[in-house]
Each structure stands twice: as structure tokens, then as C-alpha cells.
Write a protein that holds these residues in place. Sequence first.
Motif, PDB file in Angstrom:
ATOM      1  N   GLY A 134       0.790  -1.219   0.000  1.00 39.44           N
ATOM      2  CA  GLY A 134       0.000   0.000   0.000  1.00 39.44           C
ATOM      3  C   GLY A 134       0.827   1.276   0.000  1.00 39.44           C
ATOM      4  N   GLN A 135       2.136   1.173   0.207  1.00 39.87           N
ATOM      5  CA  GLN A 135       3.000   2.356   0.185  1.00 39.87           C
ATOM      6  C   GLN A 135       3.505   2.626  -1.231  1.00 39.87           C
ATOM      7  OE1 GLN A 135       6.042   1.435   3.147  1.00 39.87           O
ATOM      8  NE2 GLN A 135       5.038   2.803   4.607  1.00 39.87           N
ATOM      9  N   GLU A 136       3.967   3.868  -1.420  1.00 40.56           N
ATOM     10  CA  GLU A 136       4.431   4.288  -2.740  1.00 40.56           C
ATOM     11  C   GLU A 136       5.680   5.148  -2.627  1.00 40.56           C
ATOM     12  OE1 GLU A 136       2.049   6.031  -6.414  1.00 40.56           O
ATOM     13  OE2 GLU A 136       2.252   7.554  -4.845  1.00 40.56           O
ATOM     14  N   ILE A 137       6.580   4.976  -3.574  1.00 40.12           N
ATOM     15  CA  ILE A 137       7.643   5.946  -3.812  1.00 40.12           C
ATOM     16  C   ILE A 137       7.128   6.744  -4.997  1.00 40.12           C
ATOM     17  CG2 ILE A 137      10.025   6.308  -4.566  1.00 40.12           C
ATOM     18  CD1 ILE A 137      10.698   3.669  -3.125  1.00 40.12           C
ATOM     19  N   SER A 138       6.821   8.003  -4.751  1.00 43.23           N
ATOM     20  CA  SER A 138       6.163   8.843  -5.751  1.00 43.23           C
ATOM     21  C   SER A 138       6.993   8.969  -7.022  1.00 43.23           C
ATOM     22  CB  SER A 138       5.923  10.235  -5.178  1.00 43.23           C
ATOM     23  OG  SER A 138       5.057  10.151  -4.072  1.00 43.23           O
ATOM     24  N   PRO A 139       6.303   9.147  -8.148  1.00 36.91           N
ATOM     25  CA  PRO A 139       7.015   9.318  -9.415  1.00 36.91           C
ATOM     26  C   PRO A 139       7.972  10.513  -9.353  1.00 36.91           C
ATOM     27  CG  PRO A 139       4.669   8.994  -9.786  1.00 36.91           C
ATOM     28  CD  PRO A 139       4.854   9.184  -8.320  1.00 36.91           C
ATOM     29  N   HIS A 140       9.145  10.311  -9.912  1.00 34.63           N
ATOM     30  CA  HIS A 140      10.179  11.344  -9.917  1.00 34.63           C
ATOM     31  C   HIS A 140      11.172  11.024 -11.027  1.00 34.63           C
ATOM     32  CE1 HIS A 140      11.855   8.066  -7.510  1.00 34.63           C
ATOM     33  NE2 HIS A 140      13.061   8.523  -7.833  1.00 34.63           N
ATOM     34  N   LEU A 141      12.137  11.900 -11.197  1.00 35.82           N
ATOM     35  CA  LEU A 141      13.225  11.627 -12.128  1.00 35.82           C
ATOM     36  C   LEU A 141      14.501  12.239 -11.577  1.00 35.82           C
ATOM     37  CD1 LEU A 141      13.902  14.450 -13.844  1.00 35.82           C
ATOM     38  CD2 LEU A 141      11.813  13.795 -15.017  1.00 35.82           C
ATOM     39  N   HIS A 142      15.605  11.804 -12.150  1.00 35.48           N
ATOM     40  CA  HIS A 142      16.916  12.350 -11.816  1.00 35.48           C
ATOM     41  C   HIS A 142      17.420  13.020 -13.094  1.00 35.48           C
ATOM     42  CE1 HIS A 142      16.756  10.129  -8.064  1.00 35.48           C
ATOM     43  NE2 HIS A 142      16.348   9.082  -8.775  1.00 35.48           N
ATOM     44  N   PRO A 143      17.434  14.371 -13.126  1.00 38.06           N
ATOM     45  CA  PRO A 143      17.765  15.074 -14.358  1.00 38.06           C
ATOM     46  C   PRO A 143      19.206  14.880 -14.828  1.00 38.06           C
ATOM     47  CG  PRO A 143      17.452  16.630 -12.556  1.00 38.06           C
ATOM     48  CD  PRO A 143      17.076  15.281 -12.040  1.00 38.06           C
ATOM     49  N   ASN A 144      20.082  14.457 -13.926  1.00 36.24           N
ATOM     50  CA  ASN A 144      21.492  14.341 -14.301  1.00 36.24           C
ATOM     51  C   ASN A 144      22.089  12.968 -14.023  1.00 36.24           C
ATOM     52  OD1 ASN A 144      21.625  17.197 -14.914  1.00 36.24           O
ATOM     53  ND2 ASN A 144      21.482  17.509 -12.706  1.00 36.24           N
ATOM     54  N   GLY A 145      21.249  11.942 -13.930  1.00 38.00           N
ATOM     55  CA  GLY A 145      21.799  10.624 -13.635  1.00 38.00           C
ATOM     56  C   GLY A 145      20.804   9.501 -13.841  1.00 38.00           C
ATOM     57  N   GLN A 146      21.298   8.298 -13.664  1.00 40.37           N
ATOM     58  CA  GLN A 146      20.525   7.072 -13.841  1.00 40.37           C
ATOM     59  C   GLN A 146      20.232   6.453 -12.486  1.00 40.37           C
ATOM     60  OE1 GLN A 146      21.510   4.217 -17.035  1.00 40.37           O
ATOM     61  NE2 GLN A 146      22.034   2.787 -15.393  1.00 40.37           N
ATOM     62  N   ASP A 147      19.062   5.808 -12.361  1.00 37.46           N
ATOM     63  CA  ASP A 147      18.687   5.103 -11.140  1.00 37.46           C
ATOM     64  C   ASP A 147      18.430   3.644 -11.503  1.00 37.46           C
ATOM     65  OD1 ASP A 147      17.874   4.406  -8.592  1.00 37.46           O
ATOM     66  OD2 ASP A 147      16.221   5.839  -8.497  1.00 37.46           O
ATOM     67  N   THR A 148      19.212   2.741 -10.912  1.00 40.75           N
ATOM     68  CA  THR A 148      19.081   1.312 -11.182  1.00 40.75           C
ATOM     69  C   THR A 148      18.654   0.606  -9.910  1.00 40.75           C
ATOM     70  OG1 THR A 148      20.844   1.460 -12.834  1.00 40.75           O
ATOM     71  CG2 THR A 148      20.287  -0.745 -12.013  1.00 40.75           C
ATOM     72  N   TRP A 149      17.546  -0.140 -10.000  1.00 41.56           N
ATOM     73  CA  TRP A 149      17.007  -0.865  -8.856  1.00 41.56           C
ATOM     74  C   TRP A 149      17.225  -2.359  -9.038  1.00 41.56           C
ATOM     75  CZ3 TRP A 149      11.353   1.303  -8.097  1.00 41.56           C
ATOM     76  CH2 TRP A 149      11.409   2.681  -7.861  1.00 41.56           C
ATOM     77  N   THR A 150      17.653  -3.035  -7.975  1.00 37.97           N
ATOM     78  CA  THR A 150      17.716  -4.488  -7.941  1.00 37.97           C
ATOM     79  C   THR A 150      16.672  -4.935  -6.926  1.00 37.97           C
ATOM     80  OG1 THR A 150      20.070  -4.462  -8.475  1.00 37.97           O
ATOM     81  CG2 THR A 150      19.175  -6.503  -7.527  1.00 37.97           C
ATOM     82  N   ILE A 151      15.629  -5.615  -7.420  1.00 44.68           N
ATOM     83  CA  ILE A 151      14.514  -6.029  -6.568  1.00 44.68           C
ATOM     84  C   ILE A 151      14.888  -7.325  -5.853  1.00 44.68           C
ATOM     85  CG2 ILE A 151      12.033  -6.487  -6.476  1.00 44.68           C
ATOM     86  CD1 ILE A 151      12.871  -3.671  -7.660  1.00 44.68           C
ATOM     87  N   LEU A 152      14.910  -7.268  -4.515  1.00 38.86           N
ATOM     88  CA  LEU A 152      15.310  -8.419  -3.707  1.00 38.86           C
ATOM     89  C   LEU A 152      14.127  -9.256  -3.241  1.00 38.86           C
ATOM     90  CD1 LEU A 152      17.974  -6.620  -1.476  1.00 38.86           C
ATOM     91  CD2 LEU A 152      18.346  -7.908  -3.603  1.00 38.86           C
ATOM     92  N   GLU A 153      13.024  -8.584  -2.878  1.00 35.81           N
ATOM     93  CA  GLU A 153      11.835  -9.273  -2.368  1.00 35.81           C
ATOM     94  C   GLU A 153      10.589  -8.516  -2.788  1.00 35.81           C
ATOM     95  OE1 GLU A 153      11.859  -9.730   1.907  1.00 35.81           O
ATOM     96  OE2 GLU A 153      14.005 -10.145   1.942  1.00 35.81           O
ATOM     97  N   GLY A 154       9.488  -9.244  -2.917  1.00 36.66           N
ATOM     98  CA  GLY A 154       8.196  -8.619  -3.155  1.00 36.66           C
ATOM     99  C   GLY A 154       7.949  -8.248  -4.604  1.00 36.66           C
ATOM    100  N   SER A 155       6.924  -7.406  -4.781  1.00 35.23           N
ATOM    101  CA  SER A 155       6.522  -6.984  -6.118  1.00 35.23           C
ATOM    102  C   SER A 155       5.818  -5.639  -6.024  1.00 35.23           C
ATOM    103  CB  SER A 155       5.582  -8.019  -6.749  1.00 35.23           C
ATOM    104  OG  SER A 155       4.404  -8.144  -5.968  1.00 35.23           O
ATOM    105  N   GLY A 156       5.571  -5.050  -7.182  1.00 37.51           N
ATOM    106  CA  GLY A 156       4.881  -3.773  -7.209  1.00 37.51           C
ATOM    107  C   GLY A 156       4.619  -3.333  -8.630  1.00 37.51           C
ATOM    108  N   LYS A 157       4.057  -2.152  -8.759  1.00 37.80           N
ATOM    109  CA  LYS A 157       3.800  -1.533 -10.069  1.00 37.80           C
ATOM    110  C   LYS A 157       4.751  -0.359 -10.211  1.00 37.80           C
ATOM    111  CE  LYS A 157       0.188  -4.010 -11.209  1.00 37.80           C
ATOM    112  NZ  LYS A 157       0.330  -5.162 -12.012  1.00 37.80           N
ATOM    113  N   TYR A 158       5.555  -0.374 -11.265  1.00 35.46           N
ATOM    114  CA  TYR A 158       6.613   0.597 -11.505  1.00 35.46           C
ATOM    115  C   TYR A 158       6.134   1.655 -12.494  1.00 35.46           C
ATOM    116  CZ  TYR A 158      11.379   2.071 -12.907  1.00 35.46           C
ATOM    117  OH  TYR A 158      12.522   2.768 -13.181  1.00 35.46           O
TER     118      TYR A 158
END
Length: 126
Positions: free
Chosen positions: A41-65
Motif C-alpha cells: 500500500g506504500q508508494e515511492i512517488s514518481p520522480h526523475l533524476h535530471p542528471n543521472g541514472q537510477d538502477t534498482w535491484t529487486i530483492l523481495e516482493g513486487s509492485g507496479k513501476y
Amino acid sequence: MSITRIFNSSQFLQPADGEPIRSVITESQDAVVVAWYVKPGQEISPHLHPNGQDTWTILEGSGKYYLDKAGTMKAIAAGDVVVAPVGCVHGVFNDGDKPLVFISVVSPGDAGYQPILIETTVTLHL
């Protein structure tokens, strides 16, 4: 001089009842490494990084990206590596019944942060 190079990510996870906590594991001018624990039920709100890349490695669970400003979403789950290149909208909503746990690497360290409002279309039903 000794520099720590190996970290136990589980020591940085911080479950919270409000918004998910951004727990910095390590940071330098080259990258910021963050541990995330997102409850159902929690969210990390939509955002961007104007000068870099963000790479996520999902360890557990699931969600909508989040994929864009229109609010397009795609399912992600444990085992996925998810990349948001420079300037690409991203964020996640945990729609599952288990915590979503992942490690984020933002590179370079001064990639910046810009929140994004999702465009919504209001349809009037008469």
C-alpha cells in the motif's frame, strides 16, 4: 586508509508506517546506494533524476513501476533489475501483500531529484 566496500543491506532496511524511508547505505561523487523497504500500500512517488541514472535491484516482493508522466505502470518483482536512464520518470506502488525490498544505485551522486505529477484525464459522466 580503509574504505568499507561490503555492506549488509538488511542492516539498512527501515520499515515505516508513513512514507517509505530512503536509507543511504553509502554515497560518493560517483553514486548513492540506497536500501528501500516499501510496505504493501506504500508508494515511492514518481520522480526523475535530471542528471543521472537510477538502477534498482529487486530483492523481495513486487509492485507496479511508473514508466512515464501519463502514469503507465508495469509489474516488477523479486529478481528484476529495473533501469531509469537520465531524465526518465520512475517510482513504484506496492500493490502486493508482502514488503517490496530493493537496492537503488543512483549515478552519479549528484544526479538531482525532481518530483513528477502524474497527468490525469478527468472524464465527466453525464
